[in-house]
Design a protein around this motif. Structure first.
Motif, PDB file in Angstrom:
ATOM      1  N   GLN A  36       0.786  -1.274  -0.007  1.00 14.43           N
ATOM      2  CA  GLN A  36      -0.011  -0.137   0.034  1.00 14.43           C
ATOM      3  C   GLN A  36       0.826   1.292  -0.206  1.00 14.43           C
ATOM      4  O   GLN A  36       0.218   2.521  -0.045  1.00 14.43           O
ATOM      5  CB  GLN A  36      -0.968   0.005   1.301  1.00 14.43           C
ATOM      6  CG  GLN A  36      -2.154  -0.893   1.093  1.00 14.43           C
ATOM      7  CD  GLN A  36      -3.188  -0.468   0.017  1.00 14.43           C
ATOM      8  OE1 GLN A  36      -3.237   0.646  -0.244  1.00 14.43           O
ATOM      9  NE2 GLN A  36      -3.455  -1.713  -0.557  1.00 14.43           N
ATOM     10  N   CYS A  37       2.022   1.359   0.001  1.00  9.93           N
ATOM     11  CA  CYS A  37       3.130   2.378  -0.005  1.00  9.93           C
ATOM     12  C   CYS A  37       2.808   3.005  -1.206  1.00  9.93           C
ATOM     13  O   CYS A  37       3.040   2.430  -2.352  1.00  9.93           O
ATOM     14  CB  CYS A  37       4.338   1.849   0.005  1.00  9.93           C
ATOM     15  SG  CYS A  37       5.518   3.344  -0.114  1.00  9.93           S
ATOM     16  N   PHE A  38       2.440   4.443  -1.337  1.00 12.40           N
ATOM     17  CA  PHE A  38       2.348   5.415  -2.384  1.00 12.40           C
ATOM     18  C   PHE A  38       3.477   5.056  -3.215  1.00 12.40           C
ATOM     19  O   PHE A  38       3.517   5.420  -4.550  1.00 12.40           O
ATOM     20  CB  PHE A  38       1.980   6.623  -1.998  1.00 12.40           C
ATOM     21  CG  PHE A  38       1.530   7.515  -3.225  1.00 12.40           C
ATOM     22  CD1 PHE A  38       0.384   7.587  -3.679  1.00 12.40           C
ATOM     23  CD2 PHE A  38       2.569   8.502  -3.634  1.00 12.40           C
ATOM     24  CE1 PHE A  38       0.165   8.307  -4.920  1.00 12.40           C
ATOM     25  CE2 PHE A  38       2.283   9.180  -4.732  1.00 12.40           C
ATOM     26  CZ  PHE A  38       1.332   9.137  -5.328  1.00 12.40           C
ATOM     27  N   HIS A  46      -2.915   4.592  -8.198  1.00 15.70           N
ATOM     28  CA  HIS A  46      -2.304   5.711  -8.870  1.00 15.70           C
ATOM     29  C   HIS A  46      -0.994   6.010  -8.149  1.00 15.70           C
ATOM     30  O   HIS A  46      -0.378   7.292  -8.184  1.00 15.70           O
ATOM     31  CB  HIS A  46      -3.151   7.029  -8.629  1.00 15.70           C
ATOM     32  CG  HIS A  46      -4.330   6.855  -9.526  1.00 15.70           C
ATOM     33  ND1 HIS A  46      -4.504   6.884 -10.903  1.00 15.70           N
ATOM     34  CD2 HIS A  46      -5.675   6.918  -9.132  1.00 15.70           C
ATOM     35  CE1 HIS A  46      -5.640   6.696 -11.356  1.00 15.70           C
ATOM     36  NE2 HIS A  46      -6.561   6.843 -10.306  1.00 15.70           N
ATOM     37  N   GLY A  47      -0.390   5.195  -7.318  1.00 17.80           N
ATOM     38  CA  GLY A  47       0.717   5.290  -6.838  1.00 17.80           C
ATOM     39  C   GLY A  47       1.973   5.664  -7.729  1.00 17.80           C
ATOM     40  O   GLY A  47       1.964   5.428  -8.961  1.00 17.80           O
ATOM     41  N   GLN A 175      -2.518  -3.829  12.154  1.00 16.92           N
ATOM     42  CA  GLN A 175      -3.088  -5.105  12.388  1.00 16.92           C
ATOM     43  C   GLN A 175      -2.972  -6.016  11.048  1.00 16.92           C
ATOM     44  O   GLN A 175      -2.528  -7.026  11.352  1.00 16.92           O
ATOM     45  CB  GLN A 175      -4.389  -5.127  12.905  1.00 16.92           C
ATOM     46  CG  GLN A 175      -4.648  -6.424  13.751  1.00 16.92           C
ATOM     47  CD  GLN A 175      -3.865  -6.913  14.855  1.00 16.92           C
ATOM     48  OE1 GLN A 175      -3.414  -6.121  15.666  1.00 16.92           O
ATOM     49  NE2 GLN A 175      -3.137  -8.174  14.881  1.00 16.92           N
ATOM     50  N   ALA A 176      -3.632  -5.542   9.891  1.00 13.06           N
ATOM     51  CA  ALA A 176      -3.589  -6.461   8.759  1.00 13.06           C
ATOM     52  C   ALA A 176      -2.139  -6.564   8.522  1.00 13.06           C
ATOM     53  O   ALA A 176      -1.826  -7.970   8.156  1.00 13.06           O
ATOM     54  CB  ALA A 176      -4.255  -5.493   7.673  1.00 13.06           C
ATOM     55  N   ARG A 188       8.891  -7.046   6.155  1.00 16.59           N
ATOM     56  CA  ARG A 188       9.153  -5.917   5.396  1.00 16.59           C
ATOM     57  C   ARG A 188       8.430  -4.714   5.409  1.00 16.59           C
ATOM     58  O   ARG A 188       8.764  -3.558   5.270  1.00 16.59           O
ATOM     59  CB  ARG A 188       9.193  -6.433   3.765  1.00 16.59           C
ATOM     60  CG  ARG A 188      10.406  -7.012   3.366  1.00 16.59           C
ATOM     61  CD  ARG A 188      10.422  -7.571   1.945  1.00 16.59           C
ATOM     62  NE  ARG A 188      10.367  -6.577   1.021  1.00 16.59           N
ATOM     63  CZ  ARG A 188      11.443  -6.191   0.287  1.00 16.59           C
ATOM     64  NH1 ARG A 188      12.584  -6.782   0.279  1.00 16.59           N
ATOM     65  NH2 ARG A 188      11.356  -5.299  -0.514  1.00 16.59           N
ATOM     66  N   ALA A 189       6.975  -4.902   5.847  1.00 16.96           N
ATOM     67  CA  ALA A 189       6.034  -3.833   5.967  1.00 16.96           C
ATOM     68  C   ALA A 189       6.518  -2.769   7.078  1.00 16.96           C
ATOM     69  O   ALA A 189       6.428  -1.777   7.090  1.00 16.96           O
ATOM     70  CB  ALA A 189       4.832  -4.366   6.357  1.00 16.96           C
ATOM     71  N   PHE A 190       7.408  -3.219   8.051  1.00 13.95           N
ATOM     72  CA  PHE A 190       7.960  -2.450   9.142  1.00 13.95           C
ATOM     73  C   PHE A 190       9.481  -2.116   8.980  1.00 13.95           C
ATOM     74  O   PHE A 190       9.814  -1.506   9.559  1.00 13.95           O
ATOM     75  CB  PHE A 190       7.703  -3.081  10.425  1.00 13.95           C
ATOM     76  CG  PHE A 190       6.071  -3.240  10.728  1.00 13.95           C
ATOM     77  CD1 PHE A 190       5.429  -2.186  10.846  1.00 13.95           C
ATOM     78  CD2 PHE A 190       5.592  -4.392  10.469  1.00 13.95           C
ATOM     79  CE1 PHE A 190       3.913  -2.190  11.118  1.00 13.95           C
ATOM     80  CE2 PHE A 190       4.194  -4.579  10.597  1.00 13.95           C
ATOM     81  CZ  PHE A 190       3.256  -3.390  11.145  1.00 13.95           C
ATOM     82  N   GLU A 191      10.153  -2.578   7.874  1.00 10.99           N
ATOM     83  CA  GLU A 191      11.595  -2.446   7.628  1.00 10.99           C
ATOM     84  C   GLU A 191      12.093  -1.030   7.423  1.00 10.99           C
ATOM     85  O   GLU A 191      12.889  -0.660   7.998  1.00 10.99           O
ATOM     86  CB  GLU A 191      12.202  -3.459   7.083  1.00 10.99           C
ATOM     87  CG  GLU A 191      12.478  -4.883   7.503  1.00 10.99           C
ATOM     88  CD  GLU A 191      13.137  -5.728   6.583  1.00 10.99           C
ATOM     89  OE1 GLU A 191      13.287  -5.379   5.403  1.00 10.99           O
ATOM     90  OE2 GLU A 191      13.387  -6.844   6.919  1.00 10.99           O
TER      91      GLU A 191
END
Length: 194
Positions: A36-38, A46-47, A175-176, A188-191
């Protein structure tokens, strides 16, 4: 970068950056840290969908194609989108340090207009480290990696702990990400969070 503020000048005791021994190899595609990172995520319609590759030392190259959804003036990239592309490239450098860091300051110079459908060729590198502060610089060129300079930026990143994201992010997304059964994607989501 010319005209950089004093806040982006490394202090006298800053040291040269050191690439982490487990950093991706030169030429390796870094990939998205979070869908979900833009900036780098593939799940953002549209990222920027920025594609970054590790370079030598603590540097990288990246490409970003300006789409019609990224317009400011008719047919031209919005300046905020160009600043976002630079910020994403600069933040991606943290993969090479294996450090969790966030943007503390970003100064951008807009040198020439960037038309829609242009590929912006980005180069970024860490220039110094002082404690939790990471100093970096980036350029964006059109027409190829050695083409005319369009944008440039200097940045200061601040090293943080993963709690920064858990304490300040929207709980549904946190949470997801934490519930993701793919352990690599979850980590990786938090790295890195440019």
């Amino acid at each position: 970068m010319r005209g950089t503020s004093a806040a982006l000048q490394p202090p006298a005791d800053a040291v040269a950056p050191v690439r982490h021994p487990e950093a991706p190899a030169a030429g390796e595609l870094l990939g998205a840290h979070y869908g979900q990172c833009f900036g780098c995520g593939g799940e953002q319609l549209h990222g920027l969908h920025l594609q970054a590759r590790a370079g030598e030392g603590v540097s990288l190259t990246a490409e970003f194609t300006v789409k019609p959804a990224h317009q400011g003036a008719p047919g031209l990239a919005h300046g905020g989108i160009l600043a976002s592309a630079l910020d994403e490239a600069l933040g991606s450098l943290n993969w090479l340090l294996r450090t969790i860091a966030v943007t503390g300051r970003l100064e951008t110079d807009f040198v020439r207009p960037v038309p829609v459908d242009t590929v912006l060729h980005l180069q970024a590198e860490v220039t110094a480290v002082a404690g939790r502060k990471i100093y970096a610089t980036a350029t964006g060129r059109i027409g190829g990696p050695d083409g005319p300079l369009a944008v440039r930026a200097d940045a200061l990143f601040i090293e943080v702990k993963v709690d920064h994201f858990i304490d300040h992010g929207r709980q549904e997304e946190i949470q997801a990400a934490m519930d993701d059964p793919d352990t690599v994607r979850r980590a990786r989501a938090f790295e890195v969070n440019p």
